[in-house]
Design a protein around this motif. Structure first.
Motif, PDB file in Angstrom:
ATOM      1  N   VAL A 113     -21.771  -2.853 -36.121  1.00 58.78           N
ATOM      2  CA  VAL A 113     -20.660  -2.384 -36.955  1.00 58.78           C
ATOM      3  C   VAL A 113     -19.342  -2.743 -36.290  1.00 58.78           C
ATOM      4  CG1 VAL A 113     -21.996  -0.496 -37.975  1.00 58.78           C
ATOM      5  CG2 VAL A 113     -20.692  -0.079 -35.883  1.00 58.78           C
ATOM      6  N   SER A 114     -18.334  -2.996 -37.110  1.00 58.55           N
ATOM      7  CA  SER A 114     -16.990  -3.216 -36.577  1.00 58.55           C
ATOM      8  C   SER A 114     -16.231  -1.905 -36.444  1.00 58.55           C
ATOM      9  CB  SER A 114     -16.218  -4.180 -37.485  1.00 58.55           C
ATOM     10  OG  SER A 114     -16.812  -5.456 -37.465  1.00 58.55           O
ATOM     11  N   THR A 115     -16.636  -0.910 -37.237  1.00 57.28           N
ATOM     12  CA  THR A 115     -16.064   0.431 -37.153  1.00 57.28           C
ATOM     13  C   THR A 115     -17.205   1.409 -36.919  1.00 57.28           C
ATOM     14  OG1 THR A 115     -14.283  -0.148 -38.691  1.00 57.28           O
ATOM     15  CG2 THR A 115     -14.705   2.198 -38.325  1.00 57.28           C
ATOM     16  N   ALA A 116     -17.230   2.031 -35.751  1.00 56.42           N
ATOM     17  CA  ALA A 116     -18.317   2.945 -35.424  1.00 56.42           C
ATOM     18  C   ALA A 116     -18.313   4.151 -36.354  1.00 56.42           C
ATOM     19  CB  ALA A 116     -18.191   3.404 -33.973  1.00 56.42           C
ATOM     20  N   THR A 117     -19.491   4.629 -36.667  1.00 57.84           N
ATOM     21  CA  THR A 117     -19.627   5.811 -37.510  1.00 57.84           C
ATOM     22  C   THR A 117     -18.928   7.000 -36.869  1.00 57.84           C
ATOM     23  OG1 THR A 117     -21.721   5.060 -38.436  1.00 57.84           O
ATOM     24  CG2 THR A 117     -21.288   7.428 -38.497  1.00 57.84           C
ATOM     25  N   GLY A 118     -18.136   7.725 -37.664  1.00 59.09           N
ATOM     26  CA  GLY A 118     -17.423   8.882 -37.134  1.00 59.09           C
ATOM     27  C   GLY A 118     -17.443  10.081 -38.046  1.00 59.09           C
ATOM     28  N   THR A 119     -18.140   9.955 -39.200  1.00 57.79           N
ATOM     29  CA  THR A 119     -18.236  11.074 -40.135  1.00 57.79           C
ATOM     30  C   THR A 119     -19.664  11.209 -40.628  1.00 57.79           C
ATOM     31  OG1 THR A 119     -17.799   9.764 -42.128  1.00 57.79           O
ATOM     32  CG2 THR A 119     -15.874  10.616 -40.933  1.00 57.79           C
TER      33      THR A 119
ATOM     34  N   PRO B 203     -33.495 -17.928 -29.217  1.00 63.33           N
ATOM     35  CA  PRO B 203     -33.794 -16.556 -29.655  1.00 63.33           C
ATOM     36  C   PRO B 203     -32.883 -15.542 -28.994  1.00 63.33           C
ATOM     37  CG  PRO B 203     -35.476 -17.331 -28.133  1.00 63.33           C
ATOM     38  CD  PRO B 203     -34.598 -18.514 -28.433  1.00 63.33           C
ATOM     39  N   ALA B 204     -32.693 -14.416 -29.669  1.00 60.82           N
ATOM     40  CA  ALA B 204     -31.846 -13.343 -29.147  1.00 60.82           C
ATOM     41  C   ALA B 204     -32.616 -12.032 -29.144  1.00 60.82           C
ATOM     42  CB  ALA B 204     -30.583 -13.199 -29.988  1.00 60.82           C
ATOM     43  N   LEU B 205     -32.315 -11.207 -28.161  1.00 64.30           N
ATOM     44  CA  LEU B 205     -32.896  -9.880 -28.025  1.00 64.30           C
ATOM     45  C   LEU B 205     -31.745  -8.905 -27.839  1.00 64.30           C
ATOM     46  CD1 LEU B 205     -35.671  -8.328 -27.551  1.00 64.30           C
ATOM     47  CD2 LEU B 205     -35.228  -8.643 -25.107  1.00 64.30           C
ATOM     48  N   GLU B 206     -31.902  -7.677 -28.353  1.00 58.82           N
ATOM     49  CA  GLU B 206     -30.875  -6.656 -28.141  1.00 58.82           C
ATOM     50  C   GLU B 206     -31.511  -5.423 -27.522  1.00 58.82           C
ATOM     51  OE1 GLU B 206     -27.008  -4.569 -30.267  1.00 58.82           O
ATOM     52  OE2 GLU B 206     -28.485  -5.584 -31.539  1.00 58.82           O
ATOM     53  N   VAL B 207     -30.947  -4.994 -26.389  1.00 57.91           N
ATOM     54  CA  VAL B 207     -31.425  -3.814 -25.666  1.00 57.91           C
ATOM     55  C   VAL B 207     -30.229  -2.889 -25.474  1.00 57.91           C
ATOM     56  CG1 VAL B 207     -32.479  -2.943 -23.546  1.00 57.91           C
ATOM     57  CG2 VAL B 207     -33.180  -5.173 -24.461  1.00 57.91           C
ATOM     58  N   ARG B 208     -30.383  -1.638 -25.877  1.00 58.22           N
ATOM     59  CA  ARG B 208     -29.283  -0.674 -25.803  1.00 58.22           C
ATOM     60  C   ARG B 208     -29.769   0.645 -25.212  1.00 58.22           C
ATOM     61  NH1 ARG B 208     -24.004  -2.586 -27.135  1.00 58.22           N
ATOM     62  NH2 ARG B 208     -24.414  -4.586 -28.141  1.00 58.22           N
ATOM     63  N   ALA B 209     -28.855   1.314 -24.502  1.00 53.96           N
ATOM     64  CA  ALA B 209     -29.109   2.678 -24.042  1.00 53.96           C
ATOM     65  C   ALA B 209     -28.161   3.602 -24.807  1.00 53.96           C
ATOM     66  CB  ALA B 209     -28.867   2.793 -22.543  1.00 53.96           C
ATOM     67  N   VAL B 210     -28.666   4.740 -25.206  1.00 51.05           N
ATOM     68  CA  VAL B 210     -27.940   5.635 -26.117  1.00 51.05           C
ATOM     69  C   VAL B 210     -27.014   6.568 -25.341  1.00 51.05           C
ATOM     70  CG1 VAL B 210     -28.176   7.446 -27.855  1.00 51.05           C
ATOM     71  CG2 VAL B 210     -29.757   5.495 -27.848  1.00 51.05           C
ATOM     72  N   SER B 211     -25.735   6.527 -25.726  1.00 53.74           N
ATOM     73  CA  SER B 211     -24.728   7.370 -25.063  1.00 53.74           C
ATOM     74  C   SER B 211     -24.289   8.551 -25.919  1.00 53.74           C
ATOM     75  CB  SER B 211     -23.485   6.538 -24.723  1.00 53.74           C
ATOM     76  OG  SER B 211     -22.927   5.976 -25.906  1.00 53.74           O
ATOM     77  N   ASN B 212     -24.561   8.484 -27.224  1.00 56.82           N
ATOM     78  CA  ASN B 212     -24.095   9.544 -28.134  1.00 56.82           C
ATOM     79  C   ASN B 212     -24.876   9.461 -29.437  1.00 56.82           C
ATOM     80  OD1 ASN B 212     -22.144   7.039 -28.302  1.00 56.82           O
ATOM     81  ND2 ASN B 212     -22.136   7.971 -30.342  1.00 56.82           N
ATOM     82  N   PRO B 213     -24.970  10.555 -30.175  1.00 55.27           N
ATOM     83  CA  PRO B 213     -25.632  10.504 -31.476  1.00 55.27           C
ATOM     84  C   PRO B 213     -24.731   9.829 -32.512  1.00 55.27           C
ATOM     85  CG  PRO B 213     -25.469  12.772 -30.636  1.00 55.27           C
ATOM     86  CD  PRO B 213     -24.563  11.922 -29.817  1.00 55.27           C
ATOM     87  N   VAL B 214     -25.342   9.136 -33.457  1.00 58.22           N
ATOM     88  CA  VAL B 214     -24.598   8.622 -34.606  1.00 58.22           C
ATOM     89  C   VAL B 214     -24.255   9.792 -35.515  1.00 58.22           C
ATOM     90  CG1 VAL B 214     -24.755   7.207 -36.685  1.00 58.22           C
ATOM     91  CG2 VAL B 214     -25.660   6.351 -34.521  1.00 58.22           C
ATOM     92  N   GLY B 215     -22.992   9.889 -35.911  1.00 56.60           N
ATOM     93  CA  GLY B 215     -22.570  10.981 -36.782  1.00 56.60           C
ATOM     94  C   GLY B 215     -21.113  11.307 -36.562  1.00 56.60           C
ATOM     95  N   PRO B 216     -20.708  12.527 -36.879  1.00 55.65           N
ATOM     96  CA  PRO B 216     -19.304  12.913 -36.692  1.00 55.65           C
ATOM     97  C   PRO B 216     -18.844  12.669 -35.257  1.00 55.65           C
ATOM     98  CG  PRO B 216     -20.456  14.566 -37.983  1.00 55.65           C
ATOM     99  CD  PRO B 216     -21.509  13.603 -37.509  1.00 55.65           C
ATOM    100  N   ARG B 217     -17.670  12.083 -35.128  1.00 52.94           N
ATOM    101  CA  ARG B 217     -17.170  11.707 -33.800  1.00 52.94           C
ATOM    102  C   ARG B 217     -16.902  12.947 -32.957  1.00 52.94           C
ATOM    103  NH1 ARG B 217     -14.739   7.354 -31.269  1.00 52.94           N
ATOM    104  NH2 ARG B 217     -13.069   7.841 -29.790  1.00 52.94           N
ATOM    105  N   ASP B 218     -17.533  12.993 -31.789  1.00 51.05           N
ATOM    106  CA  ASP B 218     -17.367  14.105 -30.861  1.00 51.05           C
ATOM    107  C   ASP B 218     -17.333  13.525 -29.456  1.00 51.05           C
ATOM    108  OD1 ASP B 218     -17.383  16.377 -29.325  1.00 51.05           O
ATOM    109  OD2 ASP B 218     -19.336  17.115 -30.024  1.00 51.05           O
ATOM    110  N   ARG B 219     -16.151  13.195 -29.013  1.00 50.01           N
ATOM    111  CA  ARG B 219     -16.006  12.521 -27.720  1.00 50.01           C
ATOM    112  C   ARG B 219     -16.583  13.348 -26.581  1.00 50.01           C
ATOM    113  NH1 ARG B 219     -16.258  10.139 -23.874  1.00 50.01           N
ATOM    114  NH2 ARG B 219     -14.960   8.500 -22.987  1.00 50.01           N
ATOM    115  N   ASP B 220     -16.545  14.654 -26.682  1.00 46.93           N
ATOM    116  CA  ASP B 220     -17.072  15.500 -25.611  1.00 46.93           C
ATOM    117  C   ASP B 220     -18.588  15.402 -25.484  1.00 46.93           C
ATOM    118  OD1 ASP B 220     -14.529  16.376 -24.974  1.00 46.93           O
ATOM    119  OD2 ASP B 220     -14.666  18.175 -26.236  1.00 46.93           O
ATOM    120  N   ALA B 221     -19.247  14.903 -26.532  1.00 45.89           N
ATOM    121  CA  ALA B 221     -20.709  14.800 -26.513  1.00 45.89           C
ATOM    122  C   ALA B 221     -21.187  13.463 -25.951  1.00 45.89           C
ATOM    123  CB  ALA B 221     -21.264  14.998 -27.925  1.00 45.89           C
TER     124      ALA B 221
END
Length: 205
Positions: free
Chosen positions: A108-114, A148-166
């Motif tokens: 995404v170019s704009t991360a989910t925040g709502t 070929p391409a591979l994507e590996v990610r580690a999760v830093s926050n839940p997708v949903g309403p933006r909560d920087r403290d989380a």
């Protein structure tokens, strides 16, 4: 293995990746695989904070147009592809080795925040496990070079309403570092470490 910090977003990632691939090809030392790596927002409950995900589909989630019936992808518009699929056997092998979740990773170019955006994206991509901002750009550049391409990610926050403290960026980076320490053998790569150079006169005082 070479490490490239290409920048934030699909455009910067595509430019950096294409430049590196072109330079390697001109040296007659082409790469055999490109890995897009970093942190991501995870889709709960399948990808909680601190978990690692491996993309079985790299999806351009917000590249397209709005229409009377809702969002239209570039594929639906007839302008190209909106999904790149890494080699299935590679995804399976890496996910198993890392104890990672596999599924679609949205670019995404704009991360989910709502909650509203989260619901809309979940409806369009029910197989999504995470969202990030670079994977599709990397995959587009790799595809242009037949790599070929591979994507590996580690999760830093839940997708949903933006909560920087989380956000738990440190936790995610630790998980990513641990994953990459275990990754090379499963890519058929041997990593050798050159001895450290002697200190320069300035460094030694």
């Amino acid at each position: 293995m070479d490490l490239l910090a290409a920048g934030v977003g699909p455009a910067a990632a595509a430019v950096g990746t294409a430049t590196a691939l072109t330079a390697a090809a001109l040296r007659a030392e082409p790469y055999g695989l490109v890995v897009s790596a970093g942190i991501a927002g995870g889709v709960l409950p399948v990808a909680p904070v601190g978990s690692v995900v491996v993309a079985d589909a790299i999806v351009a989630a917000d590249l397209g147009a709005e229409g009377p019936t809702g969002f239209l992808s570039v594929r639906e518009l007839g302008f190209g592809v909106c999904v790149h699929r890494p080699p299935h056997d590679l995804v399976t092998r890496v996910a198993r080795a890392l104890g990672a979740v596999s599924g679609a990773v949205l670019t995404v170019s704009t991360a989910t925040g709502t909650a509203r955006t989260a619901r809309a994206r979940a409806e369009r991509h029910p197989d999504a496990v995470a969202e990030a901002m670079e994977g599709f750009g990397v995959a587009e550049a790799a595809a242009g070079h037949g790599v070929p391409a591979l994507e590996v990610r580690a999760v830093s926050n839940p997708v949903g309403p933006r909560d920087r403290d989380a956000w738990r960026i440190g936790t995610a980076l630790d998980a990513l570092a641990e994953a990459f320490a275990a990754l090379p053998p499963h890519l058929g790569v041997t990593v050798t470490h050159a001895p450290a150079p002697p200190p320069s006169p300035v460094e030694s005082g």
